[in-house]
Design an enzyme around this catalytic site. Sequence first.
Site, mmCIF file in Angstrom:
data_model
loop_
_atom_site.group_PDB
_atom_site.id
_atom_site.type_symbol
_atom_site.label_atom_id
_atom_site.label_comp_id
_atom_site.label_asym_id
_atom_site.label_seq_id
_atom_site.Cartn_x
_atom_site.Cartn_y
_atom_site.Cartn_z
ATOM 1 N N GLN A 1 47.430 35.260 32.568
ATOM 2 C CA GLN A 1 47.699 33.827 32.663
ATOM 3 C C GLN A 1 46.385 33.046 32.597
ATOM 4 O O GLN A 1 46.286 32.016 31.922
ATOM 5 C CB GLN A 1 48.424 33.541 33.983
ATOM 6 N N SER B 1 54.667 36.288 46.028
ATOM 7 C CA SER B 1 55.953 35.770 46.526
ATOM 8 C C SER B 1 57.048 36.805 46.299
ATOM 9 O O SER B 1 58.011 36.883 47.063
ATOM 10 C CB SER B 1 56.309 34.471 45.810
ATOM 11 N N ARG B 2 56.919 37.605 45.241
ATOM 12 C CA ARG B 2 57.956 38.597 44.916
ATOM 13 C C ARG B 2 57.934 39.796 45.865
ATOM 14 O O ARG B 2 58.883 40.593 45.856
ATOM 15 C CB ARG B 2 57.826 39.069 43.469
ATOM 16 N N LYS C 1 45.164 37.579 40.205
ATOM 17 C CA LYS C 1 46.340 38.440 40.147
ATOM 18 C C LYS C 1 47.083 38.290 38.834
ATOM 19 O O LYS C 1 47.585 39.252 38.291
ATOM 20 C CB LYS C 1 47.272 38.123 41.315
ATOM 21 N N HIS D 1 47.907 31.922 47.810
ATOM 22 C CA HIS D 1 47.952 30.522 47.375
ATOM 23 C C HIS D 1 46.987 29.670 48.216
ATOM 24 O O HIS D 1 46.279 28.804 47.697
ATOM 25 C CB HIS D 1 49.361 29.939 47.561
HETATM 26 P P1 AMP Z 1 52.658 31.577 41.643
HETATM 27 O O1 AMP Z 1 53.196 30.730 42.753
HETATM 28 O O2 AMP Z 1 53.039 33.014 41.739
HETATM 29 O O3 AMP Z 1 52.915 30.981 40.278
HETATM 30 O O4 AMP Z 1 51.090 31.567 41.807
HETATM 31 C C1 AMP Z 1 50.357 30.361 41.866
HETATM 32 C C2 AMP Z 1 48.891 30.658 41.786
HETATM 33 O O5 AMP Z 1 48.511 31.494 42.899
HETATM 34 C C3 AMP Z 1 48.503 31.423 40.520
HETATM 35 O O6 AMP Z 1 47.259 30.935 40.050
HETATM 36 C C4 AMP Z 1 48.389 32.838 41.015
HETATM 37 O O7 AMP Z 1 47.536 33.637 40.240
HETATM 38 C C5 AMP Z 1 47.831 32.623 42.410
HETATM 39 N N1 AMP Z 1 48.061 33.806 43.243
HETATM 40 C C6 AMP Z 1 49.224 34.488 43.371
HETATM 41 N N2 AMP Z 1 49.056 35.556 44.181
HETATM 42 C C7 AMP Z 1 47.756 35.554 44.570
HETATM 43 C C8 AMP Z 1 46.961 36.409 45.394
HETATM 44 N N3 AMP Z 1 47.473 37.494 45.996
HETATM 45 N N4 AMP Z 1 45.653 36.092 45.564
HETATM 46 C C9 AMP Z 1 45.126 34.997 44.955
HETATM 47 N N5 AMP Z 1 45.819 34.163 44.174
HETATM 48 C C10 AMP Z 1 47.122 34.430 43.974
#
Ligand code: AMP
Length: 304
Positions: free
Chosen positions: A151, A184-185, A147, A35
């Site tokens: 989406q 996060s998971r 990732k 993030h």
């Molecule tokens: P999330 O909080 O999982 O909804 O992710 C928020 C944003 O962070 C989304 O655009 C994800 O694709 C991005 N994101 C999640 N994991 C990663 C990662 N390992 N590297 C880069 N971006 C990420």
Amino acid sequence: MMQVVSEPEALRQARAALSGRVGAVFTMGALHAGHISLVEAARAANDAVVATIFVNPLQFRAGEDFAAYPRDLARDLAMLEQVGVDLVFTPDAATMYPPGFQTSVHTRRVSRGLEGAQRPGHFRGVATVVAKLFNLTRPDAAYFGQKDAQQVVVIRRMVRDLDFPLDIVVCPTLREGSGLAMSSRNAYLSPQARAQAAVLYRALAAAQQAYADGERAAAALVQAAHGVLASESAGHIEYISVNDPATLRPIKWVHRPVLLSLAVRVEGVRLLDNTLLPPVLNTQAGLTAVLGAAQGAALPAATP
Ligand code: AMP
């Protein structure tokens, strides 16, 4: 000073006070370095950065992990402040979806396969909340992670179809030292499962190696990844798939860049990962040019 607001009216006022080009990063919190890399990319190319933290109930189905999803707002805000975010929006579900809410955004074909097939309704929830967050934060550019490749394709389709006046930038997946994509998971994984989960990255690396060796049949690239996952019997494979990165149509023979993506359950936790082939495209410039691109868009000049 970073401003934190949770009501749309307060957001509108704070947003209006930001001058120059604004970049936005949308998250569900439980922040990690992936993030933060999006925030840094937004900082580098804009005058101000807006971040949002919202665990969106619309994109979870019954039986998924909405209630269990990790939440740590104080820690998230400290991380965002440290990296230099100007404004954070932290609405609750009743604010985003008040009584009477009934509108949704549905991208038909691009949300059908891959994650959409495993999680019906997921991308309708994603597109709907992102449309709302675009309207609320009014960014000039929004930053998304590789990732969640499908989406990106869904959001870009929506942006073109509904004329949102902003740029989408796609940032490469950040990984742990083991190669495991940050998520996060990952917090759900036991130490043993976390070590096993690095097999996803080794599977992608095997497909990349097969590609580098000249393999162009999608089935053989899938087999290269499958062989690694099966030999380590680390989890249950949901899919391994080769798709057009602009449209997500399944591909049989690779003569243009493709997206190879996989979903594997390790200890019951669904883990996703993907790579573009050729792997040289897994950069901000390459990903932004290719993932969810308008059909016929040109590749960056420096890539083969
Ligand atoms: P999330 O909080 O999982 O909804 O992710 C928020 C944003 O962070 C989304 O655009 C994800 O694709 C991005 N994101 C999640 N994991 C990663 C990662 N390992 N590297 C880069 N971006 C990420």
